[in-house]
Scaffold this active site. Structure first.
Site, PDB file in Angstrom:
ATOM      1  N   ASP A   1       7.939  -9.009  -2.991  1.00 27.04           N
ATOM      2  CA  ASP A   1       6.652  -8.490  -3.478  1.00 27.04           C
ATOM      3  C   ASP A   1       5.962  -9.614  -4.256  1.00 27.04           C
ATOM      4  OD1 ASP A   1       4.684  -6.724  -4.313  1.00 27.04           O
ATOM      5  OD2 ASP A   1       5.936  -5.763  -5.841  1.00 27.04           O
TER       6      ASP A   1
ATOM      7  N   GLU B   1       1.667 -13.380  -3.308  1.00 27.50           N
ATOM      8  CA  GLU B   1       0.364 -13.969  -2.923  1.00 27.50           C
ATOM      9  C   GLU B   1       0.196 -15.387  -3.455  1.00 27.50           C
ATOM     10  OE1 GLU B   1       0.822 -10.963  -4.406  1.00 27.50           O
ATOM     11  OE2 GLU B   1       0.741  -9.882  -2.515  1.00 27.50           O
TER      12      GLU B   1
ATOM     13  N   ASP C   1      -0.677  -1.518  -2.618  1.00 26.84           N
ATOM     14  CA  ASP C   1      -0.810  -0.411  -3.566  1.00 26.84           C
ATOM     15  C   ASP C   1      -1.967   0.517  -3.222  1.00 26.84           C
ATOM     16  OD1 ASP C   1       1.285  -1.669  -4.723  1.00 26.84           O
ATOM     17  OD2 ASP C   1       0.148  -2.498  -6.403  1.00 26.84           O
TER      18      ASP C   1
HETATM   19  C1  NOJ Z   1       3.598  -4.093  -6.829  1.00 23.98           C
HETATM   20  C2  NOJ Z   1       3.971  -3.507  -5.512  1.00 23.98           C
HETATM   21  O1  NOJ Z   1       2.870  -3.478  -4.663  1.00 23.98           O
HETATM   22  C3  NOJ Z   1       4.570  -2.137  -5.709  1.00 23.98           C
HETATM   23  O2  NOJ Z   1       4.908  -1.579  -4.476  1.00 23.98           O
HETATM   24  C4  NOJ Z   1       5.782  -2.243  -6.625  1.00 23.98           C
HETATM   25  O3  NOJ Z   1       6.296  -0.974  -6.856  1.00 23.98           O
HETATM   26  C5  NOJ Z   1       5.370  -2.881  -7.934  1.00 23.98           C
HETATM   27  N1  NOJ Z   1       4.770  -4.155  -7.686  1.00 23.98           N
HETATM   28  C6  NOJ Z   1       6.562  -3.078  -8.865  1.00 23.98           C
HETATM   29  O4  NOJ Z   1       7.468  -3.933  -8.301  1.00 23.98           O
END
Ligand code: NOJ
Length: 970
Positions: A536, A539, A612
């Site tokens: 995660d 970017e 998200d």
């Molecule tokens: C951002 C991610 O997009 C999300 O899916 C994750 O739960 C959080 N970071 C925490 O790691």
């Protein structure tokens, strides 16, 4: 010129739909984009506009293998600056056009393609070049289907045509501009007025010198050498390097691709009259908090591939550029598309994909960047995630609850809270005292775990991963190229591994080893090979950085600035993690690594999700469109958080979202830490039972999904296919993005994404019978296209089987998908209007690479009417169809009686269902022996009237799914 001026006509009124979240730049807030846009504006206002770039005919050279053409290019604006052009044709007809500044004062970033491409493409040997006074032309292809690539000299324009029809044009609007490296001129000091003179109080004005290049470049040096945005100043030591290029598709009315954007599949316009969005599509991988469900804003990943489609053909471009890029799209006239790409830096490296059919274009694009890696089979089943399962006992109890409720699930996930102070790999022992036992409890029923590993490393020396990275000197640097970059993320003050540095690769692999082989190095011994990985924030997301990311003037390996390669960053991290997970065992097993950030080529390394999203109906709907767009852009293994990351969806929404998820290649429920728990077993009735059925439906269909994934891994076909892919000549389907087909199975689904819906309109593009998957109700389409109304109560997803399909399913509910390994199959034969059908089934062990050595089963099922009888048969496909979906290497080693086939020989077909027979058969026989069958009369496949189809059910017809057999229905 009409097309040009309408493309460039910028209306002043902002569109209500557009969003401008504070944290991210719009085109007008980025100097390079302003310059590119201003260039387009000037061109639009000048009817005599002509590109200053031209080919010097005296420099022309055709390579000895006849595949490439090179020439010097000049710009009349700067006669002393040299550019080099290289145009080559690959063996599959793809044309690569490259241009760079030669012997300049600096070097543009030219490595994007080397990261994105699978390998160096082979050039073609069959090109005929014709050199004229004003142009050079490459011609290839069969006589009846000739492709020409014409490079005109003055101005420089590249046109790809098929049979004389122009398909893709580069620089047709004259917007090509490669800002050359220059020396910063210090501003001339104003001459002080003579004391006591006339103008004693003011400096003398320096007479204005007209800039002869202003017609093209503008008067101002807008943000050439430094740029401040909010509290950040970008130092731009190399000065301006903007690259602008217009790419036109004069005969194509729809353009698709350039994910990731929360928008429709057929890209709405951003420019020209009646533009839909007032901002260009942007590609700059970004962590966008609560992103808008309808916007051109950049999101977490970028794939700079665009397809243009018309009834006649599909063509495309892959623009291998990894810097910040804005893309305008316009349809100046119906049936034509014009696009303008403005990038901050990098060379021109554009691949023209000649098509002419969607399947050709996917093959061409994935021929360049690689196909979707064939996933481990368990990873296409259901995943249960949330931020966070808070302890090992929490994980165990979630598993128990799934089992108590008879809900299948394959994978439990751990988000960042498993890691002590967010130091990835290091368990928080207060809550996870026994990580290996926990994983073993999960894997006891052949389930897996996926655990998050983010790229930010907490800057404390007691954290071995950070310490080792620092000792190896593989951390990203600030603009001086020496000092470690420090930023903020989940772990507080953090540093980032520079995965562009090859020295980081072996080290990164070592971290994931589950056995300690080198005494002084960190290895994840508190893990097992049943743990797979989630990448995660790659970017990279940096909370205190400009646009929540790294400063553009940070320095990576090789001295490149972050601005040059930003969009590749996430892919390199994903690549290394995927290789690390693969290398844990010998022989290697297929890794599963989920990434948030991605680029062209990321499909080779695992899966992605759309980030998200919000728990809203709009996000549910747009997630599907994004997944379709990703699928055509090569990244088939994609999905969205089921339920929405933010918010607390009401039961109705959650149920509909499970339907969406069950028809998405990557199927995972996930939720933000502040949301209420929403594991499906927590639902009240009837919702709980509905979701249980949805999960079981996905599991029953895993053979269909796996077969589609396999095809995708071989020839680049999307796993979920929008209408234009399946019916490329049906104009009414070109913009459809709310219903789609699952692989080549013939399943057509239209998940409901509206509150309170009880029925759905499904578009049928052909004169064919379609069957409701659940009820057998027939719908007859029309050659002109027809909408039919399909019931869609909460417990039914609108799901049709296209007449002419044979579906292999496994109907026995199990706790996890590997437990279905030996389960028998059901074959559903949905006859087409002429009484025929076909289908496929691909199987292998689902986790190793033995299939590459030919350990696989690949069957073709057919139904055909012969006289008054219908013959349903199964045959080996791998040996029969070398050109189809088994890759060459595997095929060479393929043996019908291979080890895997032997293992599943005892797997039988326990049920054969035939939909749409005309009448009750007199006999149903296999090898002359009567089988056990029942017939329910109903509508025949060829009937024009609609109703419930007739149904023949044959019990236990054949002993082996791998055998050749023929059942005669008479
Ligand atoms: C951002 C991610 O997009 C999300 O899916 C994750 O739960 C959080 N970071 C925490 O790691």
């Amino acid at each position: 010129m009409r097309a040009l001026s309408s493309l460039l006509l910028l209306a002043a009124i902002p569109l209500a739909l557009a969003v401008k979240p504070e944290d991210f730049k719009t085109c007008s807030q980025a100097a390079f984009c302003r310059r590119g846009k201003a260039l387009a504006d000037r061109a639009g206002q000048n009817p005599d506009w002509k590109s200053p770039y031209s080919v010097d005919p005296s420099s022309l050279a055709i390579s000895s293998d006849k595949a490439a053409f090179t020439a010097a290019v000049k710009s009349s604006l700067y006669p002393d600056i040299k550019f080099g052009l290289d145009v080559r044709v690959h063996h599959d007809g793809v044309v690569r056009v490259r241009m760079d500044e030669v012997d300049g004062k600096g070097k543009r970033y030219d490595e994007t393609a080397s990261w994105a491409l699978l390998s160096e493409p082979q050039v073609s040997k069959d090109i005929q070049w014709t050199v004229g006074k004003k142009e050079v032309k490459a011609t290839y292809g069969p006589k009846t289907d000739k492709v020409d690539v014409e490079i005109t000299f003055d101005p420089l324009v590249v046109t790809l045509s098929r049979n004389g029809r122009s398909e893709v044009v580069l620089n047709g609007l004259g917007l090509l501009h490669m800002e050359h490296f220059r020396t910063k001129e210090e501003p001339k000091p104003a001459v002080e007025a003579v004391e006591g003179g006339e103008d004693a109080q003011t400096p003398m004005e320096v007479p204005e010198v007209h800039n002869p290049r202003s017609w093209f470049e503008g008067e101002e040096e807008d943000g050439y050498w430094e740029e401040t945005w909010k509290s950040w100043t970008d130092s731009k030591p190399k000065g301006p390097q903007m690259l602008s290029i217009d790419i036109s598709f004069p005969n194509h009315g729809h353009v698709y691709g350039i994910p990731q954007h929360a928008t429709r599949l057929s890209l709405p316009t951003t420019s020209g009259q009646d533009f839909f969005y007032n901002e260009p599509y942007r590609l700059w991988n970004s962590d966008v908090f609560e992103y808008h469900a309808d916007s051109t804003m950049s999101l977490y990943g970028s794939i700079p591939v665009m397809y243009a489609h018309s009834k006649e053909s599909t063509v495309g471009v892959f623009n291998a550029i990894a810097s910040d890029t804005f893309i305008d799209v316009a349809h100046p006239e119906p049936g034509s598309s014009y696009t303008h790409w403005i990038s901050e830096s990098g060379i021109l490296d554009v691949f023209l994909l000649p098509g002419p059919k969607p399947a050709d274009i996917f093959k061409q694009y994935t021929g360049l960047t690689g196909t979707q890696a064939l996933p481990p089979q368990w990873s296409i089943a259901y995943h249960q995630c949330r931020w966070n399962y808070v302890s090992s006992d929490d994980v165990r109890s979630v598993q128990t609850r799934f089992d108590e409720e008879d809900m299948p699930v394959d994978v439990f996930w751990l988000d960042i809270e498993y890691a002590e102070e967010h130091k990835y790999f290091i368990w928080d022992k207060k809550n996870f005292p026994d990580p290996v036992d926990m994983v073993n409890d999960v894997s006891a029923v052949e389930r897996k775990m996926v655990v998050i590993v983010d790229p930010h490393l907490k800057r404390v020396h007691s954290y071995p991963v950070y310490k080792e990275a620092q000792d190896l000197d593989v951390l990203a640097k600030v603009k001086d190229g020496q000092s470690e970059y420090e930023g903020w993320c989940w772990s507080g003050s953090s540093a980032w591994v520079d995965f562009f540095n090859p020295a980081s690769w072996e080290w990164w692999k070592g971290l994931f080893k589950t056995v300690q082989s080198e005494p002084d190095k960190f290895a994840w011994i508190e893990s097992t090979t049943d743990v797979h990985i989630w990448n995660d924030m790659n970017e990279p997301a940096i909370f205190n950085g400009p646009e929540i990311s790294m400063p553009r003037d940070n320095i990576h390996y090789g001295g490149w600035e972050h601005r040059d390669l930003h969009n590749l960053n996430g892919m390199l991290f994903h690549n290394q993690t995927s290789q690390a997970v693969r290398a844990r065992t010998d022989p290697p097993m297929r890794p599963f690594v989920l990434t948030r950030s991605f680029f062209a080529g990321s499909q080779r390394f695992g899966a992605m999700w759309t980030g998200d999203n919000l728990g809203t109906w709009e996000h549910m709907a747009v997630g599907m469109k994004m997944v379709l767009s990703l699928n055509i852009a090569g990244f088939a293994f994609s999905g969205s958080d089921v339920g929405g990351f933010f918010g607390n969806p009401e039961p109705e929404m959650l149920v509909r979202w499970y339907h969406v998820g069950a028809f998405t290649p990557f199927f995972r429920a996930h939720a933000h830490i502040d949301t209420k728990r929403r594991e499906p077993y927590l639902l009240d009735e009837p919702y709980k039972s509905i979701v249980r059925d949805i999960l079981r439906l996905r599991y029953a269909m895993l053979p269909i999904w796996y077969t589609a994934f396999h095809e995708s891994s071989v020839n680049g076909m999307p796993v979920v296919r929008p209408h234009f892919v399946v019916f490329p000549e049906d104009e009414a389907g070109f913009a459809i993005d709310d219903q789609f087909f699952v692989g080549g199975s013939g399943l057509l689904v239209k998940p409901v994404t509206e509150k309170g819906a009880t029925e759905a309109q499904v578009y049928l593009p052909e004169d064919q019978v379609y069957y409701d998957y659940f009820s057998g109700q027939t719908y007859r389409g029309s050659a002109k296209g027809k909408n039919v109304t399909v019931p869609a109560p909460l417990d039914k997803v609108p799901l049709l089987i296209r007449g002419g399909s044979i579906l292999p399913t496994r109907e026995r509910p199990r706790r996890s998908s590997p437990l279905m390994r030996r389960d028998p199959f059901t074959l559903t034969v949905a006859l087409d209007k002429a009484g025929g059908a076909r289908g496929e089934l691909y199987l292998d062990d689902g986790e190793s690479y033995a299939h590459e050595g030919g350990a696989l089963v690949w069957r073709e099922f057919t139904a055909a009417r012969r006289g008054k009888a219908t013959h349903v048969a199964s045959a080996d496909l791998a040996a029969a169809k070398p050109e189809a979906a088994v890759d060459g290497a595997a095929l060479a080693l393929y043996d019908k009686d291979n080890a895997f086939a032997a293992e599943v020989r005892a797997v039988r077909v326990e049920k054969l269902v035939v939909l749409g027979l005309e009448k009750k058969p007199g006999s149903v026989k296999l090898a002359g022996s009567e089988l056990d069958w029942e017939f329910v009369p109903g509508v025949a496949s060829g009937a024009s009237k609609e109703g419930v189809a007739s149904q023949l059910v044959v019990k236990n017809p054949v002993a082996s799914i791998t055998g050749d057999w023929e059942i005669v229905i008479q």
